[in-house]
Design a protein around this motif. Structure first.
Motif, PDB file in Angstrom:
ATOM      1  N   UNK A 101     -47.260 -26.658 -45.737  1.00 44.97           N
ATOM      2  CA  UNK A 101     -46.400 -26.805 -44.562  1.00 44.97           C
ATOM      3  C   UNK A 101     -47.226 -26.922 -43.290  1.00 44.97           C
ATOM      4  N   UNK A 102     -48.317 -26.156 -43.199  1.00 48.14           N
ATOM      5  CA  UNK A 102     -49.187 -26.220 -42.022  1.00 48.14           C
ATOM      6  C   UNK A 102     -49.796 -27.602 -41.878  1.00 48.14           C
ATOM      7  N   UNK A 103     -50.206 -28.180 -43.010  1.00 50.65           N
ATOM      8  CA  UNK A 103     -50.802 -29.512 -42.962  1.00 50.65           C
ATOM      9  C   UNK A 103     -49.769 -30.559 -42.560  1.00 50.65           C
ATOM     10  N   UNK A 104     -48.571 -30.461 -43.123  1.00 51.64           N
ATOM     11  CA  UNK A 104     -47.533 -31.442 -42.793  1.00 51.64           C
ATOM     12  C   UNK A 104     -47.104 -31.299 -41.337  1.00 51.64           C
ATOM     13  N   UNK A 105     -47.110 -30.084 -40.813  1.00 49.37           N
ATOM     14  CA  UNK A 105     -46.791 -29.878 -39.405  1.00 49.37           C
ATOM     15  C   UNK A 105     -47.845 -30.552 -38.526  1.00 49.37           C
ATOM     16  N   UNK A 106     -49.106 -30.439 -38.923  1.00 49.23           N
ATOM     17  CA  UNK A 106     -50.188 -31.128 -38.216  1.00 49.23           C
ATOM     18  C   UNK A 106     -49.987 -32.636 -38.258  1.00 49.23           C
ATOM     19  N   UNK A 107     -49.620 -33.176 -39.420  1.00 47.59           N
ATOM     20  CA  UNK A 107     -49.408 -34.618 -39.540  1.00 47.59           C
ATOM     21  C   UNK A 107     -48.263 -35.090 -38.641  1.00 47.59           C
ATOM     22  N   UNK A 108     -47.249 -34.255 -38.465  1.00 43.87           N
ATOM     23  CA  UNK A 108     -46.152 -34.619 -37.573  1.00 43.87           C
ATOM     24  C   UNK A 108     -46.614 -34.662 -36.119  1.00 43.87           C
ATOM     25  N   UNK A 109     -47.592 -33.828 -35.777  1.00 39.25           N
ATOM     26  CA  UNK A 109     -48.148 -33.886 -34.416  1.00 39.25           C
ATOM     27  C   UNK A 109     -48.943 -35.176 -34.209  1.00 39.25           C
ATOM     28  N   UNK A 110     -49.560 -35.677 -35.276  1.00 36.15           N
ATOM     29  CA  UNK A 110     -50.213 -36.991 -35.197  1.00 36.15           C
ATOM     30  C   UNK A 110     -49.149 -38.067 -34.952  1.00 36.15           C
ATOM     31  N   UNK A 111     -48.039 -37.974 -35.705  1.00 34.70           N
ATOM     32  CA  UNK A 111     -46.954 -38.948 -35.542  1.00 34.70           C
ATOM     33  C   UNK A 111     -46.362 -38.886 -34.134  1.00 34.70           C
ATOM     34  N   UNK A 112     -46.366 -37.706 -33.515  1.00 29.00           N
ATOM     35  CA  UNK A 112     -45.823 -37.554 -32.164  1.00 29.00           C
ATOM     36  C   UNK A 112     -46.572 -38.403 -31.136  1.00 29.00           C
ATOM     37  N   UNK A 113     -47.802 -38.769 -31.434  1.00 29.55           N
ATOM     38  CA  UNK A 113     -48.571 -39.597 -30.502  1.00 29.55           C
ATOM     39  C   UNK A 113     -47.905 -40.951 -30.266  1.00 29.55           C
ATOM     40  N   UNK A 114     -47.048 -41.361 -31.199  1.00 32.90           N
ATOM     41  CA  UNK A 114     -46.340 -42.629 -31.035  1.00 32.90           C
ATOM     42  C   UNK A 114     -45.400 -42.595 -29.831  1.00 32.90           C
ATOM     43  N   UNK A 115     -44.937 -41.390 -29.457  1.00 36.30           N
ATOM     44  CA  UNK A 115     -44.082 -41.270 -28.271  1.00 36.30           C
ATOM     45  C   UNK A 115     -44.712 -41.987 -27.080  1.00 36.30           C
ATOM     46  N   UNK A 116     -45.984 -41.673 -26.844  1.00 35.54           N
ATOM     47  CA  UNK A 116     -46.680 -42.208 -25.676  1.00 35.54           C
ATOM     48  C   UNK A 116     -46.945 -43.701 -25.822  1.00 35.54           C
ATOM     49  N   UNK A 117     -47.258 -44.118 -27.038  1.00 37.36           N
ATOM     50  CA  UNK A 117     -47.489 -45.546 -27.280  1.00 37.36           C
ATOM     51  C   UNK A 117     -46.218 -46.338 -26.993  1.00 37.36           C
ATOM     52  N   UNK A 118     -45.067 -45.786 -27.375  1.00 42.70           N
ATOM     53  CA  UNK A 118     -43.792 -46.438 -27.082  1.00 42.70           C
ATOM     54  C   UNK A 118     -43.572 -46.549 -25.568  1.00 42.70           C
ATOM     55  N   UNK A 119     -43.957 -45.508 -24.831  1.00 47.52           N
ATOM     56  CA  UNK A 119     -43.835 -45.560 -23.372  1.00 47.52           C
ATOM     57  C   UNK A 119     -44.620 -46.746 -22.803  1.00 47.52           C
ATOM     58  N   UNK A 120     -45.843 -46.912 -23.295  1.00 47.18           N
ATOM     59  CA  UNK A 120     -46.708 -47.991 -22.806  1.00 47.18           C
ATOM     60  C   UNK A 120     -46.103 -49.350 -23.133  1.00 47.18           C
ATOM     61  N   UNK A 121     -45.662 -49.539 -24.376  1.00 48.13           N
ATOM     62  CA  UNK A 121     -45.125 -50.828 -24.800  1.00 48.13           C
ATOM     63  C   UNK A 121     -43.791 -51.150 -24.134  1.00 48.13           C
ATOM     64  N   UNK A 122     -43.085 -50.124 -23.664  1.00 54.83           N
ATOM     65  CA  UNK A 122     -41.820 -50.342 -22.958  1.00 54.83           C
ATOM     66  C   UNK A 122     -42.008 -50.313 -21.444  1.00 54.83           C
ATOM     67  N   UNK A 123     -43.275 -50.214 -21.024  1.00 51.94           N
ATOM     68  CA  UNK A 123     -43.646 -50.180 -19.600  1.00 51.94           C
ATOM     69  C   UNK A 123     -42.944 -49.024 -18.877  1.00 51.94           C
ATOM     70  N   UNK A 124     -42.961 -47.876 -19.539  1.00 51.84           N
ATOM     71  CA  UNK A 124     -42.417 -46.644 -18.960  1.00 51.84           C
ATOM     72  C   UNK A 124     -43.576 -45.701 -18.621  1.00 51.84           C
TER      73      UNK A 124
END
Length: 245
Positions: free
Chosen positions: A113-136
């Motif tokens: 569970x600890x490892x999968x929680x870490x992997x979800x934090x990696x996936x969270x980085x997409x939040x910021x990438x979406x901001x950039x691609x949407x010019x937000x």
């Protein structure tokens, strides 16, 4: 000079290998911090340099359906981790829960569970990438960047060294998506979460005979104090903005 470099080299492997949980060696991105540092470094480079430069003369991308899928995935994935934490509630002591480094069922489940929680934090980085691609870009604040950056590093350290035990209480972190009308509720929930984690780890300073690593609260406590300050400031600004102040 050569002796100092040798000592640094030996010290690096002592910290990364000898002090780490050997059960994590075969987990994805766990055997060394270097791949994670590279991922975070590339993410920072993209959101502050490559991405804005690429989008400068382009219209924002319509990522509606990608973001719907992403948010639904995050809700279910984080919900599953929270469910696992709930099923394990009888296996933890609110005063002190040492890390189970054995191959027992619960020891392995906490680590997984600890490892999968870490992997979800990696996936969270997409939040910021979406901001950039949407010019937000205006949404990419210090709070946003620090929170995502810090969570990736902290959850990697947590999974690598203390995948279980009192770290269990960090797992209660839900993902509600980015619905604007939920902004206040989400921020309130995050503040409650940080205060709860702060309370659980401050207690360890005063719990005698606890076998959970004493060094961990020295990282978790100031980190959560800092996040309470940052999110508290953000929450106050939301209230003032909504009230037209």
């Amino acid at each position: 000079m050569a002796l100092a470099l040798k000592k640094m080299y030996q010290g690096y492997f002592w910290v990364i290998n000898d002090l780490a949980d050997p059960r994590t060696d075969d987990y994805f991105l766990m055997s060394s911090p270097i791949p994670v540092i590279i991922i975070v470094g590339l993410w920072l480079k993209f959101i502050f340099h490559w991405g804005p430069a690429y989008m400068k003369d382009r219209p924002p991308y319509d990522l509606k359906y990608i973001m719907i899928f992403y948010n639904v995935f995050q809700i279910f994935a984080n919900g599953f981790i929270t469910y696992l934490a709930w099923t394990a509630r009888k296996e933890v002591d609110w005063e002190c829960t040492p890390v189970d480094y054995s191959s027992s069922y619960w020891g392995q489940l906490f680590l997984w569970s600890s490892h999968k929680y870490f992997m979800l934090k990696i996936a969270d980085l997409l939040d910021t990438i979406f901001f950039v691609l949407r010019k937000k870009d205006r949404h990419i604040s210090f709070l946003h960047t620090y929170h995502h950056f810090g969570m990736v590093l902290i959850t990697w350290i947590g999974a690598r060294y203390v995948g279980g035990g009192h770290s269990y209480f960090i797992a209660y972190n839900s993902k509600y998506g980015k619905l604007e009308w939920l902004k206040k509720l989400i921020t309130q929930a995050q503040l409650v979460q940080f205060i709860f984690i702060l309370y659980m780890f401050v207690k360890l300073f005063f719990t005698k005979g606890c076998e959970y690593p004493k060094i961990v609260p020295f990282f978790i406590v100031p980190q959560n104090l800092f996040m309470i300050i940052l999110f508290g400031d953000f929450y106050v600004r939301i209230i003032f903005l909504d009230n037209g102040v």
